[in-house]
Design a protein around this motif. Structure first.
Motif, PDB file in Angstrom:
ATOM      1  N   LEU A 160     -13.339  -7.804 -26.603  1.00  0.00           N
ATOM      2  CA  LEU A 160     -12.706  -6.973 -25.574  1.00  0.00           C
ATOM      3  C   LEU A 160     -13.683  -6.568 -24.469  1.00  0.00           C
ATOM      4  CD1 LEU A 160     -10.289  -4.742 -27.680  1.00  0.00           C
ATOM      5  CD2 LEU A 160      -9.645  -6.442 -25.955  1.00  0.00           C
ATOM      6  N   PRO A 161     -14.898  -6.107 -24.811  1.00  0.00           N
ATOM      7  CA  PRO A 161     -15.836  -5.777 -23.735  1.00  0.00           C
ATOM      8  C   PRO A 161     -16.208  -6.995 -22.882  1.00  0.00           C
ATOM      9  CG  PRO A 161     -16.530  -4.738 -25.773  1.00  0.00           C
ATOM     10  CD  PRO A 161     -15.415  -5.691 -26.118  1.00  0.00           C
ATOM     11  N   PHE A 162     -16.317  -8.170 -23.516  1.00  0.00           N
ATOM     12  CA  PHE A 162     -16.592  -9.397 -22.758  1.00  0.00           C
ATOM     13  C   PHE A 162     -15.466  -9.655 -21.761  1.00  0.00           C
ATOM     14  CE2 PHE A 162     -15.847 -14.137 -22.763  1.00  0.00           C
ATOM     15  CZ  PHE A 162     -16.788 -14.421 -21.778  1.00  0.00           C
ATOM     16  N   GLY A 163     -14.229  -9.575 -22.207  1.00  0.00           N
ATOM     17  CA  GLY A 163     -13.087  -9.781 -21.312  1.00  0.00           C
ATOM     18  C   GLY A 163     -13.060  -8.774 -20.178  1.00  0.00           C
ATOM     19  N   ALA A 164     -13.324  -7.510 -20.499  1.00  0.00           N
ATOM     20  CA  ALA A 164     -13.330  -6.465 -19.467  1.00  0.00           C
ATOM     21  C   ALA A 164     -14.462  -6.687 -18.470  1.00  0.00           C
ATOM     22  CB  ALA A 164     -13.453  -5.085 -20.119  1.00  0.00           C
ATOM     23  N   GLY A 165     -15.631  -7.041 -18.977  1.00  0.00           N
ATOM     24  CA  GLY A 165     -16.761  -7.302 -18.088  1.00  0.00           C
ATOM     25  C   GLY A 165     -16.542  -8.528 -17.227  1.00  0.00           C
ATOM     26  N   PHE A 166     -15.948  -9.551 -17.810  1.00  0.00           N
ATOM     27  CA  PHE A 166     -15.633 -10.774 -17.079  1.00  0.00           C
ATOM     28  C   PHE A 166     -14.664 -10.461 -15.940  1.00  0.00           C
ATOM     29  CE2 PHE A 166     -13.796 -15.334 -17.657  1.00  0.00           C
ATOM     30  CZ  PHE A 166     -14.640 -15.823 -16.671  1.00  0.00           C
ATOM     31  N   TRP A 167     -13.646  -9.663 -16.229  1.00  0.00           N
ATOM     32  CA  TRP A 167     -12.675  -9.242 -15.210  1.00  0.00           C
ATOM     33  C   TRP A 167     -13.394  -8.501 -14.079  1.00  0.00           C
ATOM     34  CZ3 TRP A 167     -11.572  -3.935 -14.373  1.00  0.00           C
ATOM     35  CH2 TRP A 167     -10.596  -3.699 -13.408  1.00  0.00           C
ATOM     36  N   LEU A 168     -14.224  -7.525 -14.443  1.00  0.00           N
ATOM     37  CA  LEU A 168     -14.907  -6.716 -13.429  1.00  0.00           C
ATOM     38  C   LEU A 168     -15.842  -7.570 -12.570  1.00  0.00           C
ATOM     39  CD1 LEU A 168     -15.458  -3.895 -12.242  1.00  0.00           C
ATOM     40  CD2 LEU A 168     -17.276  -3.665 -13.947  1.00  0.00           C
ATOM     41  N   LEU A 169     -16.687  -8.361 -13.204  1.00  0.00           N
ATOM     42  CA  LEU A 169     -17.666  -9.148 -12.453  1.00  0.00           C
ATOM     43  C   LEU A 169     -17.037 -10.295 -11.665  1.00  0.00           C
ATOM     44  CD1 LEU A 169     -20.598  -9.298 -15.030  1.00  0.00           C
ATOM     45  CD2 LEU A 169     -20.483  -7.958 -12.925  1.00  0.00           C
ATOM     46  N   ALA A 170     -16.081 -10.981 -12.264  1.00  0.00           N
ATOM     47  CA  ALA A 170     -15.482 -12.136 -11.587  1.00  0.00           C
ATOM     48  C   ALA A 170     -14.383 -11.714 -10.625  1.00  0.00           C
ATOM     49  CB  ALA A 170     -14.938 -13.129 -12.617  1.00  0.00           C
ATOM     50  N   ASP A 171     -13.295 -11.157 -11.151  1.00  0.00           N
ATOM     51  CA  ASP A 171     -12.117 -10.865 -10.317  1.00  0.00           C
ATOM     52  C   ASP A 171     -12.323  -9.727  -9.332  1.00  0.00           C
ATOM     53  OD1 ASP A 171     -10.574 -12.865 -11.404  1.00  0.00           O
ATOM     54  OD2 ASP A 171      -8.873 -11.561 -11.796  1.00  0.00           O
ATOM     55  N   GLU A 172     -12.934  -8.671  -9.782  1.00  0.00           N
ATOM     56  CA  GLU A 172     -13.019  -7.474  -8.947  1.00  0.00           C
ATOM     57  C   GLU A 172     -14.201  -7.474  -7.981  1.00  0.00           C
ATOM     58  OE1 GLU A 172     -10.617  -4.754  -9.034  1.00  0.00           O
ATOM     59  OE2 GLU A 172      -9.597  -6.462  -9.946  1.00  0.00           O
ATOM     60  N   ILE A 173     -15.284  -8.153  -8.337  1.00  0.00           N
ATOM     61  CA  ILE A 173     -16.488  -8.107  -7.494  1.00  0.00           C
ATOM     62  C   ILE A 173     -16.780  -9.462  -6.841  1.00  0.00           C
ATOM     63  CG2 ILE A 173     -18.977  -7.694  -7.472  1.00  0.00           C
ATOM     64  CD1 ILE A 173     -18.498  -5.637  -9.768  1.00  0.00           C
ATOM     65  N   SER A 174     -17.026 -10.488  -7.653  1.00  0.00           N
ATOM     66  CA  SER A 174     -17.490 -11.771  -7.114  1.00  0.00           C
ATOM     67  C   SER A 174     -16.458 -12.498  -6.260  1.00  0.00           C
ATOM     68  CB  SER A 174     -17.937 -12.690  -8.252  1.00  0.00           C
ATOM     69  OG  SER A 174     -18.992 -12.101  -8.962  1.00  0.00           O
ATOM     70  N   VAL A 175     -15.228 -12.592  -6.738  1.00  0.00           N
ATOM     71  CA  VAL A 175     -14.204 -13.344  -6.010  1.00  0.00           C
ATOM     72  C   VAL A 175     -14.001 -12.770  -4.600  1.00  0.00           C
ATOM     73  CG1 VAL A 175     -11.737 -13.939  -6.002  1.00  0.00           C
ATOM     74  CG2 VAL A 175     -13.110 -14.322  -8.052  1.00  0.00           C
ATOM     75  N   PRO A 176     -13.823 -11.450  -4.442  1.00  0.00           N
ATOM     76  CA  PRO A 176     -13.697 -10.922  -3.072  1.00  0.00           C
ATOM     77  C   PRO A 176     -14.983 -11.090  -2.250  1.00  0.00           C
ATOM     78  CG  PRO A 176     -12.800  -9.349  -4.650  1.00  0.00           C
ATOM     79  CD  PRO A 176     -13.503 -10.428  -5.441  1.00  0.00           C
ATOM     80  N   LEU A 177     -16.152 -10.878  -2.878  1.00  0.00           N
ATOM     81  CA  LEU A 177     -17.413 -11.017  -2.145  1.00  0.00           C
ATOM     82  C   LEU A 177     -17.623 -12.433  -1.623  1.00  0.00           C
ATOM     83  CD1 LEU A 177     -20.051  -8.903  -4.100  1.00  0.00           C
ATOM     84  CD2 LEU A 177     -19.222  -8.535  -1.782  1.00  0.00           C
ATOM     85  N   LEU A 178     -17.136 -13.418  -2.376  1.00  0.00           N
ATOM     86  CA  LEU A 178     -17.264 -14.812  -1.958  1.00  0.00           C
ATOM     87  C   LEU A 178     -16.180 -15.230  -0.977  1.00  0.00           C
ATOM     88  CD1 LEU A 178     -18.196 -16.369  -5.414  1.00  0.00           C
ATOM     89  CD2 LEU A 178     -19.713 -16.086  -3.430  1.00  0.00           C
ATOM     90  N   GLY A 179     -15.295 -14.302  -0.629  1.00  0.00           N
ATOM     91  CA  GLY A 179     -14.229 -14.606   0.314  1.00  0.00           C
ATOM     92  C   GLY A 179     -13.114 -15.456  -0.277  1.00  0.00           C
ATOM     93  N   LEU A 180     -13.008 -15.479  -1.610  1.00  0.00           N
ATOM     94  CA  LEU A 180     -11.984 -16.277  -2.269  1.00  0.00           C
ATOM     95  C   LEU A 180     -10.677 -15.503  -2.457  1.00  0.00           C
ATOM     96  CD1 LEU A 180     -14.311 -17.953  -4.914  1.00  0.00           C
ATOM     97  CD2 LEU A 180     -13.409 -18.981  -2.803  1.00  0.00           C
TER      98      LEU A 180
END
Length: 183
Positions: free
Chosen positions: A126-146
């Protein structure tokens, strides 16, 4: 498993399998969520739920609208690596390929990390899934303009994405653990 049993290569292989299975399971969860949400909204006369990053959404959408993050990534890879602009008919399969590749590779990294730091497997992933969501969907994807910025999506989209990534995290951990027991 104690540190004396740690084997990064075996952990990575187990994680790759877990990540692949988790990517498929996440897709199934998202499809079920969308069917339920659309059925509920239709019965109340509301519009369909807006797809989030990683969901299929309407692949026949107007070219002025932004595709989901997996399709945007596929378009970028196709253009920059292969010098090819994706056609409308190529977007959905290319986005799916990106989703599975990213989920599988992320699972592999998770599996390798689990060998070095077993604490990452706490709470069945569960923490892996939550961290993956935060780092990928919430932070990286918008920062990369995706995708648009996180604040430009309704809370329901974040809940959908968060729940999807929790499913991914648990499935990745259970798959990794099962494969690792036989390796």
């Amino acid at each position: 498993m104690g540190n004396h049993d740690a084997n990064i290569l075996k952990g990575m292989v187990a994680g790759l399998v877990g990540g692949l299975v988790a990517s498929w399971t996440m897709n199934q969860f998202q499809a079920a969520w969308t069917r339920i949400a659309e059925g509920s909204e239709k019965s109340h006369g509301a519009q369909s739920m807006q797809p989030s990053e990683g969901s299929k959404g309407d692949q026949g959408q107007d070219t002025n609208e932004q595709d989901d993050a997996t399709v945007e990534t596929a378009k970028m890879i196709s253009r920059e690596v292969f010098g090819h602009e994706l056609q409308k008919s190529e977007k959905e399969p290319a986005g799916t390929a990106v989703h599975y590749a990213f989920g599988t590779l992320s699972g592999g990294l998770y599996g390798a990390l689990a060998e070095i730091t077993p604490q990452v497997t706490t709470a069945a992933g569960l923490p892996f899934g939550a961290g993956f969501w935060l780092l990928a969907d919430e932070i990286s994807v918008p920062l990369l303009g995706l995708s648009k910025g996180a604040t430009e999506y309704p809370v329901s989209t974040h809940v959908y994405s968060f729940a999807s990534h929790l499913v991914y995290g648990v499935t990745a951990e259970l798959g990794r653990r099962a494969v690792r027991q036989v390796l």
